[in-house]
Design a protein around this motif. Structure first.
Motif, PDB file in Angstrom:
ATOM      1  N   GLY A  48      21.055  99.271  41.516  1.00 47.81           N
ATOM      2  CA  GLY A  48      20.785  98.730  40.213  1.00 47.81           C
ATOM      3  C   GLY A  48      22.109  98.086  39.669  1.00 47.81           C
ATOM      4  O   GLY A  48      22.049  96.733  39.148  1.00 47.81           O
ATOM      5  N   GLU A  49      23.352  98.820  39.823  1.00 50.28           N
ATOM      6  CA  GLU A  49      24.554  98.315  39.408  1.00 50.28           C
ATOM      7  C   GLU A  49      25.062  97.183  40.236  1.00 50.28           C
ATOM      8  O   GLU A  49      25.458  96.072  39.556  1.00 50.28           O
ATOM      9  CB  GLU A  49      25.587  99.365  39.252  1.00 50.28           C
ATOM     10  CG  GLU A  49      26.834  99.047  38.777  1.00 50.28           C
ATOM     11  CD  GLU A  49      26.910  98.668  37.410  1.00 50.28           C
ATOM     12  OE1 GLU A  49      27.485  97.641  36.906  1.00 50.28           O
ATOM     13  OE2 GLU A  49      26.054  99.199  36.654  1.00 50.28           O
ATOM     14  N   ALA A  50      24.597  96.927  41.702  1.00 48.08           N
ATOM     15  CA  ALA A  50      24.973  95.875  42.356  1.00 48.08           C
ATOM     16  C   ALA A  50      24.055  94.607  41.833  1.00 48.08           C
ATOM     17  O   ALA A  50      24.696  93.368  41.624  1.00 48.08           O
ATOM     18  CB  ALA A  50      24.622  96.409  43.723  1.00 48.08           C
ATOM     19  N   ALA A  51      22.972  94.760  41.591  1.00 47.65           N
ATOM     20  CA  ALA A  51      22.059  93.565  40.985  1.00 47.65           C
ATOM     21  C   ALA A  51      22.746  93.257  39.667  1.00 47.65           C
ATOM     22  O   ALA A  51      22.870  92.103  39.400  1.00 47.65           O
ATOM     23  CB  ALA A  51      20.576  94.189  40.932  1.00 47.65           C
ATOM     24  N   ARG A  52      22.988  94.150  38.790  1.00 49.59           N
ATOM     25  CA  ARG A  52      23.930  93.649  37.730  1.00 49.59           C
ATOM     26  C   ARG A  52      25.013  93.041  37.546  1.00 49.59           C
ATOM     27  O   ARG A  52      25.357  92.187  36.965  1.00 49.59           O
ATOM     28  CB  ARG A  52      23.726  94.880  36.792  1.00 49.59           C
ATOM     29  CG  ARG A  52      22.434  95.264  36.009  1.00 49.59           C
ATOM     30  CD  ARG A  52      22.595  96.285  34.831  1.00 49.59           C
ATOM     31  NE  ARG A  52      22.917  97.750  35.691  1.00 49.59           N
ATOM     32  CZ  ARG A  52      22.331  98.392  36.354  1.00 49.59           C
ATOM     33  NH1 ARG A  52      20.960  98.285  36.344  1.00 49.59           N
ATOM     34  NH2 ARG A  52      22.815  99.771  36.631  1.00 49.59           N
ATOM     35  N   ALA A  53      26.022  93.304  38.944  1.00 49.73           N
ATOM     36  CA  ALA A  53      27.159  92.778  39.118  1.00 49.73           C
ATOM     37  C   ALA A  53      27.177  91.382  39.636  1.00 49.73           C
ATOM     38  O   ALA A  53      27.886  90.802  39.321  1.00 49.73           O
ATOM     39  CB  ALA A  53      27.893  93.722  40.167  1.00 49.73           C
ATOM     40  N   CYS A  54      25.829  90.999  40.072  1.00 46.10           N
ATOM     41  CA  CYS A  54      25.789  89.616  40.418  1.00 46.10           C
ATOM     42  C   CYS A  54      25.952  88.526  39.354  1.00 46.10           C
ATOM     43  O   CYS A  54      25.174  88.722  38.279  1.00 46.10           O
ATOM     44  CB  CYS A  54      24.373  89.430  41.291  1.00 46.10           C
ATOM     45  SG  CYS A  54      24.213  87.714  41.637  1.00 46.10           S
ATOM     46  N   PRO A  55      26.969  87.716  39.712  1.00 43.75           N
ATOM     47  CA  PRO A  55      27.188  86.828  38.543  1.00 43.75           C
ATOM     48  C   PRO A  55      26.038  85.554  38.473  1.00 43.75           C
ATOM     49  O   PRO A  55      26.062  84.982  37.225  1.00 43.75           O
ATOM     50  CB  PRO A  55      28.592  86.199  39.031  1.00 43.75           C
ATOM     51  CG  PRO A  55      28.397  86.313  40.536  1.00 43.75           C
ATOM     52  CD  PRO A  55      27.735  87.571  40.727  1.00 43.75           C
ATOM     53  N   VAL A  56      25.185  85.311  39.165  1.00 49.72           N
ATOM     54  CA  VAL A  56      24.170  84.732  39.050  1.00 49.72           C
ATOM     55  C   VAL A  56      22.554  85.221  39.210  1.00 49.72           C
ATOM     56  O   VAL A  56      21.574  84.442  39.161  1.00 49.72           O
ATOM     57  CB  VAL A  56      24.260  83.396  40.338  1.00 49.72           C
ATOM     58  CG1 VAL A  56      25.683  82.710  39.927  1.00 49.72           C
ATOM     59  CG2 VAL A  56      24.316  83.927  41.674  1.00 49.72           C
ATOM     60  N   GLN A  57      22.777  86.326  38.960  1.00 50.99           N
ATOM     61  CA  GLN A  57      21.501  87.252  39.161  1.00 50.99           C
ATOM     62  C   GLN A  57      20.496  86.680  40.318  1.00 50.99           C
ATOM     63  O   GLN A  57      19.240  86.594  40.155  1.00 50.99           O
ATOM     64  CB  GLN A  57      20.780  86.985  37.641  1.00 50.99           C
ATOM     65  CG  GLN A  57      21.569  87.500  36.531  1.00 50.99           C
ATOM     66  CD  GLN A  57      21.160  87.161  35.233  1.00 50.99           C
ATOM     67  OE1 GLN A  57      20.259  86.323  35.018  1.00 50.99           O
ATOM     68  NE2 GLN A  57      21.460  88.032  34.227  1.00 50.99           N
ATOM     69  N   ALA A  58      21.074  86.828  41.521  1.00 50.56           N
ATOM     70  CA  ALA A  58      20.447  86.464  42.392  1.00 50.56           C
ATOM     71  C   ALA A  58      19.662  87.607  43.118  1.00 50.56           C
ATOM     72  O   ALA A  58      18.775  87.425  44.270  1.00 50.56           O
ATOM     73  CB  ALA A  58      21.363  85.943  43.668  1.00 50.56           C
ATOM     74  N   ILE A  59      19.955  88.690  42.766  1.00 45.20           N
ATOM     75  CA  ILE A  59      19.168  89.971  43.290  1.00 45.20           C
ATOM     76  C   ILE A  59      18.109  90.533  42.268  1.00 45.20           C
ATOM     77  O   ILE A  59      18.442  90.538  41.075  1.00 45.20           O
ATOM     78  CB  ILE A  59      20.483  91.044  43.468  1.00 45.20           C
ATOM     79  CG1 ILE A  59      21.363  90.672  44.428  1.00 45.20           C
ATOM     80  CG2 ILE A  59      19.718  92.356  44.019  1.00 45.20           C
ATOM     81  CD1 ILE A  59      22.484  91.601  44.386  1.00 45.20           C
ATOM     82  N   THR A  60      16.980  90.814  43.082  1.00 45.65           N
ATOM     83  CA  THR A  60      15.731  91.183  42.277  1.00 45.65           C
ATOM     84  C   THR A  60      15.366  92.381  42.728  1.00 45.65           C
ATOM     85  O   THR A  60      15.405  92.859  43.957  1.00 45.65           O
ATOM     86  CB  THR A  60      14.636  90.378  42.264  1.00 45.65           C
ATOM     87  OG1 THR A  60      15.076  88.871  41.728  1.00 45.65           O
ATOM     88  CG2 THR A  60      13.278  90.828  41.601  1.00 45.65           C
ATOM     89  N   ILE A  61      15.100  93.555  42.007  1.00 44.78           N
ATOM     90  CA  ILE A  61      14.707  94.791  42.308  1.00 44.78           C
ATOM     91  C   ILE A  61      13.082  94.991  41.807  1.00 44.78           C
ATOM     92  O   ILE A  61      13.115  94.775  40.741  1.00 44.78           O
ATOM     93  CB  ILE A  61      15.590  95.896  41.975  1.00 44.78           C
ATOM     94  CG1 ILE A  61      16.950  95.850  42.538  1.00 44.78           C
ATOM     95  CG2 ILE A  61      15.071  97.295  42.358  1.00 44.78           C
ATOM     96  CD1 ILE A  61      18.172  96.731  41.674  1.00 44.78           C
ATOM     97  N   ALA A  62      12.471  95.159  42.776  1.00 47.69           N
ATOM     98  CA  ALA A  62      11.092  95.462  42.408  1.00 47.69           C
ATOM     99  C   ALA A  62      10.759  96.877  42.613  1.00 47.69           C
ATOM    100  O   ALA A  62      10.637  97.420  43.816  1.00 47.69           O
ATOM    101  CB  ALA A  62       9.996  94.422  42.755  1.00 47.69           C
ATOM    102  N   GLU A  63      10.145  97.548  41.637  1.00 49.98           N
ATOM    103  CA  GLU A  63       9.569  99.084  41.942  1.00 49.98           C
ATOM    104  C   GLU A  63       8.200  98.947  42.572  1.00 49.98           C
ATOM    105  O   GLU A  63       7.485  98.066  42.392  1.00 49.98           O
ATOM    106  CB  GLU A  63       9.563  99.862  40.802  1.00 49.98           C
ATOM    107  CG  GLU A  63      10.886  99.940  40.075  1.00 49.98           C
ATOM    108  CD  GLU A  63      11.727 100.900  40.744  1.00 49.98           C
ATOM    109  OE1 GLU A  63      11.289 101.808  41.536  1.00 49.98           O
ATOM    110  OE2 GLU A  63      13.021 100.570  40.840  1.00 49.98           O
ATOM    111  N   ASP A  64       7.842  99.633  43.705  1.00 52.09           N
ATOM    112  CA  ASP A  64       6.724  99.705  44.468  1.00 52.09           C
ATOM    113  C   ASP A  64       5.701 100.427  43.487  1.00 52.09           C
ATOM    114  O   ASP A  64       5.637 101.288  42.883  1.00 52.09           O
ATOM    115  CB  ASP A  64       6.825 100.482  45.834  1.00 52.09           C
ATOM    116  CG  ASP A  64       7.773  99.602  46.744  1.00 52.09           C
ATOM    117  OD1 ASP A  64       7.743  98.435  46.561  1.00 52.09           O
ATOM    118  OD2 ASP A  64       8.417 100.254  47.486  1.00 52.09           O
TER     119      ASP A  64
END
Length: 64
Positions: A48-64
């Motif tokens: 989650g922290e890695a996704a937040r650290a992305c400067p262009v918000q290219a990472i999406t985390i979806a809960e199953d």
């Protein structure tokens, strides 16, 4: 959990790979990629922290 990286947004800053190196890497072109078999985050608490650290918000985390 399912992690996706939008390759059209990614600029290759590498913040995800620095934050959660057990899940993220950079491909030969320098863009973010998931390590094989890590599409579910592999239980890494820093995903989650890695996704937040992305400067262009290219990472999406979806809960199953």
């Amino acid at each position: 959990m399912r992690i996706t990286i939008d390759k059209n947004l990614c600029i290759g800053s590498g913040q995800c790979a620095l934050t959660a190196p057990s899940v993220f890497t950079q491909d030969d072109d320098g863009f973010s990629a998931l390590l094989p078999g890590r599409e579910d985050g592999a239980g890494d608490p820093l995903v989650g922290e890695a996704a937040r650290a992305c400067p262009v918000q290219a990472i999406t985390i979806a809960e199953d």
